[in-house]
Design a protein around this motif. Sequence first.
Motif, PDB file in Angstrom:
ATOM      1  N   ILE A  19       2.223   4.565  -2.147  1.00  0.00           N
ATOM      2  CA  ILE A  19       2.765   4.135  -1.390  1.00  0.00           C
ATOM      3  C   ILE A  19       4.323   3.491  -1.463  1.00  0.00           C
ATOM      4  O   ILE A  19       5.155   4.021  -1.065  1.00  0.00           O
ATOM      5  N   VAL A 250      -1.026   9.695   1.687  1.00  0.00           N
ATOM      6  CA  VAL A 250       0.604   9.041   1.383  1.00  0.00           C
ATOM      7  C   VAL A 250       1.737   9.364   1.809  1.00  0.00           C
ATOM      8  O   VAL A 250       2.257   8.669   2.130  1.00  0.00           O
ATOM      9  N   THR A 253       3.557   8.627   5.061  1.00  0.00           N
ATOM     10  CA  THR A 253       4.023   7.349   5.114  1.00  0.00           C
ATOM     11  C   THR A 253       5.375   7.023   4.940  1.00  0.00           C
ATOM     12  O   THR A 253       6.383   6.417   5.463  1.00  0.00           O
ATOM     13  N   LEU A 256       7.792   7.285   8.066  1.00  0.00           N
ATOM     14  CA  LEU A 256       8.520   5.720   8.804  1.00  0.00           C
ATOM     15  C   LEU A 256       9.186   5.163   8.041  1.00  0.00           C
ATOM     16  O   LEU A 256      10.648   4.490   8.453  1.00  0.00           O
ATOM     17  N   TRP A 257       9.337   4.796   6.972  1.00  0.00           N
ATOM     18  CA  TRP A 257      10.837   4.000   5.986  1.00  0.00           C
ATOM     19  C   TRP A 257      11.701   5.166   5.895  1.00  0.00           C
ATOM     20  O   TRP A 257      13.041   5.032   5.678  1.00  0.00           O
TER      21      TRP A 257
END
Length: 296
Positions: A19, A250, A253, A256-257
């Motif tokens: 992550i 993972v 994610t 989103l970043w």
Amino acid sequence: MPASLDRPSSPLLPVLSVIAGIAAFSVMDAAMKAAALGVGVASALLLRNLFATAITFPLWLVAGRPVPTPAVAKLHFQRSAITAIMAALFFHGLVRIPMAEGMAISFFAPIIALYLAALMLGETIRPRAVLAALLGLAGMLVIGADRFGAGEYGPDAIEGTAAIVLSAVFYALNLVLQRRQAMLAGPVEIALFQNLNVALIFLVLSPLYWTMPDAQTLGWIAAGAVLATAALLFLSWGYARAEAQVLVPVEYTGFLWAALMGWLIFGEQPGKGVVAGAALIVLGCWIGTRKTQIDI
């Protein structure tokens, strides 16, 4: 020096490490997009990897100067060459479309990896892999429809989208090699030799494209080098200690970043179609890459 495969004290540590690596890579994407807008993709990537090599060299010395065997050195160079092409295509696309959109399209890579594994390793393409591909393609069509509906799909956007789709093919190859590399070498060794090899590849071609950066662009590139190095270390550590099937989800994610960085730095706001398309691609990846239950 092979990576240790001892089970970490917490089974969540490899997941948290990946992550962190994905977050670092996503913020690095924003820094490199800003740099590429200033001096071009190739000049930005050359300087980033030169800086990253300088950063990782002292870490390599502290780690005991691990030197790969000829076979592992060949693997390092193979993955570096794939990474160089992947990165050039990705940032060529990213300077032409918003970050969240580019990240969403790149999520198609794990689905492509299923078919590459069938081609390269003789694995059977299962029905769920076909469903995964259809969902991924549907997701990209939804993203494209969102752009067309807004009247924003000009030649630059088409070129950028095509570049990121092609980059996803090379990213899929990168995924196939990543786990094997992490089993044969430690994180510091991987980070040093990947940065060095990629820098050498771009350096050989530099007479064709070199542009001198200003101070602000150098700052973006230096930040990109630090973030890329941290991401490589986090990802290499995590992938050496957990199954890829556990860690691949993972990767999502990163959307989103990317959306957050695009909004903060470039004022980009992903539309509902981009979010919906990303969800379809992620669903396809999850269906295609999951096993029966995996406990982490």
